[in-house]
Design an enzyme around this catalytic site. Structure first.
Site, PDB file in Angstrom:
ATOM      1  N   SER A  25       0.874  -1.170   0.000  1.00 11.09           N
ATOM      2  CA  SER A  25       0.000   0.000   0.000  1.00 11.09           C
ATOM      3  C   SER A  25       0.908   1.215   0.000  1.00 11.09           C
ATOM      4  O   SER A  25       1.745   1.360   0.874  1.00 11.09           O
ATOM      5  CB  SER A  25      -0.900   0.008   1.213  1.00 11.09           C
ATOM      6  OG  SER A  25      -0.184  -0.423   2.326  1.00 11.09           O
ATOM      7  N   CYS A  26       0.779   2.024  -1.010  1.00 13.38           N
ATOM      8  CA  CYS A  26       1.687   3.158  -1.101  1.00 13.38           C
ATOM      9  C   CYS A  26       1.300   4.210  -0.081  1.00 13.38           C
ATOM     10  O   CYS A  26       0.213   4.210   0.452  1.00 13.38           O
ATOM     11  CB  CYS A  26       1.679   3.748  -2.495  1.00 13.38           C
ATOM     12  SG  CYS A  26       0.071   4.306  -3.000  1.00 13.38           S
TER      13      CYS A  26
END
Ligand SMILES: Cc1cc2nc3c(=O)[nH]c(=O)nc-3n(C[C@H](O)[C@H](O)[C@H](O)COP(=O)(O)OP(=O)(O)OC[C@H]3O[C@@H](n4cnc5c(N)ncnc54)[C@H](O)[C@@H]3O)c2cc1C
Lengths: 102, 411
Positions: free
Chosen positions: A100-101
């Site tokens: 998850s950025c």
């Protein structure tokens, strides 16, 4: 790291995710699913196939995207792969854990 | 005369107006910047307002004050961009034609994405602190609250300033301790991630701090709905977490104007090249700040680094030269940990936050990924720097737009 899954020596990372998708096969999926106390039904396979296709097309995966994919809604995704469905399903599918950025 | 139009006069748009008004020749270029608001808010201040550390006056100034003389500020709502026609349509029916467009419309909360979130308890026991209204309502609630279950919650990633909810939990611990009522408050941190943060080394350090401060963590929680009657949040797997006060960070989305213009992705963020900041679809459109879909943190510090690189790329674009593929995702964030201390993290697309010293390798004075009083002073100084240096587009001495690996402990 290496791990013996379904009788084969497979390259995995510290969290047990396959690091080389080419090594993946259905027997490996069954065994990884069993570790997560899941027995794979045709419905599971539809979701796993979808995840693998997205991975091959380099589409980043998220719960939101899967919920809107038309393949499975989030509620069912949780029923199929309880607790942390995206993490569990990607592990069984032999693809990397979605980053998850930030 | 050519026309450069900037959409949004928040952190990123204002910085670009200032950079470009120095760089573009007045005889050749007109710069316009559009915003519907009168006020410029220092959003990082929303974190401190609930705890009476800042007052509204500390965080609100007028937009106009920061727009350079040679740029014209257009007040009003942007209805739509027609990128194929190089045209911006305003809600009042007027139109602007552009040669170059910079999208800096930011991101905002969308509580309506989650069932029951904006329900009967909204701003009564369910709060956000990502808007001025939410943060102020929360301040008023906390002033007289007698204790109970405080749940700090992230709905889904990505969000602006991804460390802000952790900081909120830390500051809450410190706040209730100083009020001598920490024993009456149970703090739980609920996240859709598998741990406190997205990057391993920082996660380890932050989870240690949560434990030290007796803040419980509930991870892998993908919220399905808020139950306003039972006062609990419930995830898709049926896990329910009760609250007396819920402080949630709702889904964040880009502005609807990008959806109306057909320029956004499923969260209205505009696809852009992560190294050049040029739109993936239109060569004369550039995107920076929270409005972009690039995999960098949505933070003011990131917008600052982007603005330095984008300024150069716009000049290159005008001259017909190839763009510099220089933006590396550099982010630099202070993390308030309460009791007058803070951590500092410095990272980019490829390098996670690690321990070390900043900005001078081996010297500091700031320490990376370690709590210190100096870091806290840095965080407080950030407000002054924001108003006086960042918005004006001035380069911060010793801090380069791309990340430096010196002074950092990578394995
Ligand atoms: C609680 C909180 C804490 C934070 N803490 C930090 C921190 O410690 N450090 C840090 O670096 N960053 C922090 N940030 C993040 C930082 O505030 C943002 O990343 C930054 O403001 C982004 O700038 P921007 O210009 O992209 O968007 P914004 O500053 O939000 O500006 C967007 C502008 O566009 C305008 N706009 C949008 N749509 C339209 C339309 N249709 N018509 C007209 N105008 C429009 C809006 O009115 C707004 O003025 C924090 C954010 C929050 C919410």
């Amino acid at each position: 790291m290496e791990k013996v899954i379904a009788g084969k020596t497979i390259a995995v990372n510290e969290e047990g995710y396959l690091t080389d998708f080419k090594q993946w096969d259905k027997a490996i999926a069954d065994e990884l699913a069993a570790e997560a106390e899941i027995s794979l039904s045709p419905r599971h396979w539809e979701v796993l196939n979808y995840l693998q296709t997205e991975f091959k097309n380099e589409v980043p995966l998220s719960i939101r995207k899967i919920g809107k994919s038309g393949v499975v809604d989030i509620k069912e995704f949780y029923q199929l792969f309880p607790k942390a469905p995206l993490k569990t399903a990607t592990k069984i599918a032999g693809i990397p854990k979605p980053a998850s950025c930030i | 005369m050519k026309h450069l139009v900037i959409l949004g006069a928040g952190t990123a748009g204002t910085m670009m107006a200032n950079h470009l008004s120095h760089e573009l020749k007045k005889a050749d270029w007109k710069i316009s910047i559009i915003d519907e608001k009168e006020e410029h808010h220092y959003q990082p201040g929303y974190l401190f307002l609930p705890f009476d550390i800042y007052t509204p006056d500390d965080i609100i100034k007028s937009i106009e004050e920061f727009i350079p003389k040679h740029a014209s500020l257009v007040k009003g709502k942007i209805d739509k961009v027609e990128p194929k026609e190089n045209k911006v349509k305003m809600a009042d029916g007027s139109e602007l034609n552009y040669d170059i467009l910079i999208v800096a419309t930011g991101a905002k909360i969308a509580p309506e994405e989650t069932e029951g979130m904006k329900g009967s308890e909204w701003h009564k026991s369910v709060f956000d602190f990502y808007t001025f209204e939410g943060s102020l309502a929360l301040r008023n609630k906390l002033r007289n609250w007698e204790g109970g279950k405080l749940v700090v919650h992230i709905t889904e990633m990505p969000i602006k300033c991804p460390v802000a909810p952790l900081e909120f939990a830390f500051l809450a611990d410190s706040f209730f301790r100083h009020k001598h009522m920490r024993d009456k408050v149970e703090i739980t941190y609920v996240t859709p991630l598998s741990g406190a943060f997205t990057k391993p080394k920082a996660t380890e350090a932050l989870e240690h701090l949560l434990e030290e401060k007796h803040i419980k963590i509930e991870s892998d929680f993908a919220i399905e709905h808020v139950d306003n009657e039972k006062k609990e949040i419930v995830d898709y797997g049926g896990r329910a977490i009760p609250f007396d006060i819920l402080v949630t960070v709702p889904t964040n989305k880009g502005d609807e104007v990008m959806e109306r213009s057909g320029m956004g992705d499923d969260l209205n963020y505009v696809p852009a090249n992560k190294a050049t900041l040029q739109s993936k679809e239109y060569a004369n459109v550039f995107v920076l700040g929270d409005a972009s879909n690039i995999p960098a943190s949505k933070a003011g510090s990131v917008a600052h680094f982007e603005a330095e690189i984008l300024t150069e790329n716009i000049l290159r674009y005008i001259k017909g030269e190839p763009l510099k593929e220089e933006f590396d995702g550099h982010a630099n964030c202070f993390i308030e940990t309460g009791n007058g201390k803070a951590l500092l993290i410095d990272f980019n697309y490829t390098h996670e936050p690690v321990e070390g010293s900043f900005p001078f390798p081996g010297i500091g004075p700031l320490k990376l990924l370690k709590e210190s009083r100096m870091n806290h002073l840095g965080k407080l100084a950030f407000r002054w720097i924001y108003w006086n240096v960042l918005l004006k587009g001035t380069h911060i001495p010793f801090v380069s737009a791309t990340m430096s690996e010196a002074g950092k402990k990578y394995n």
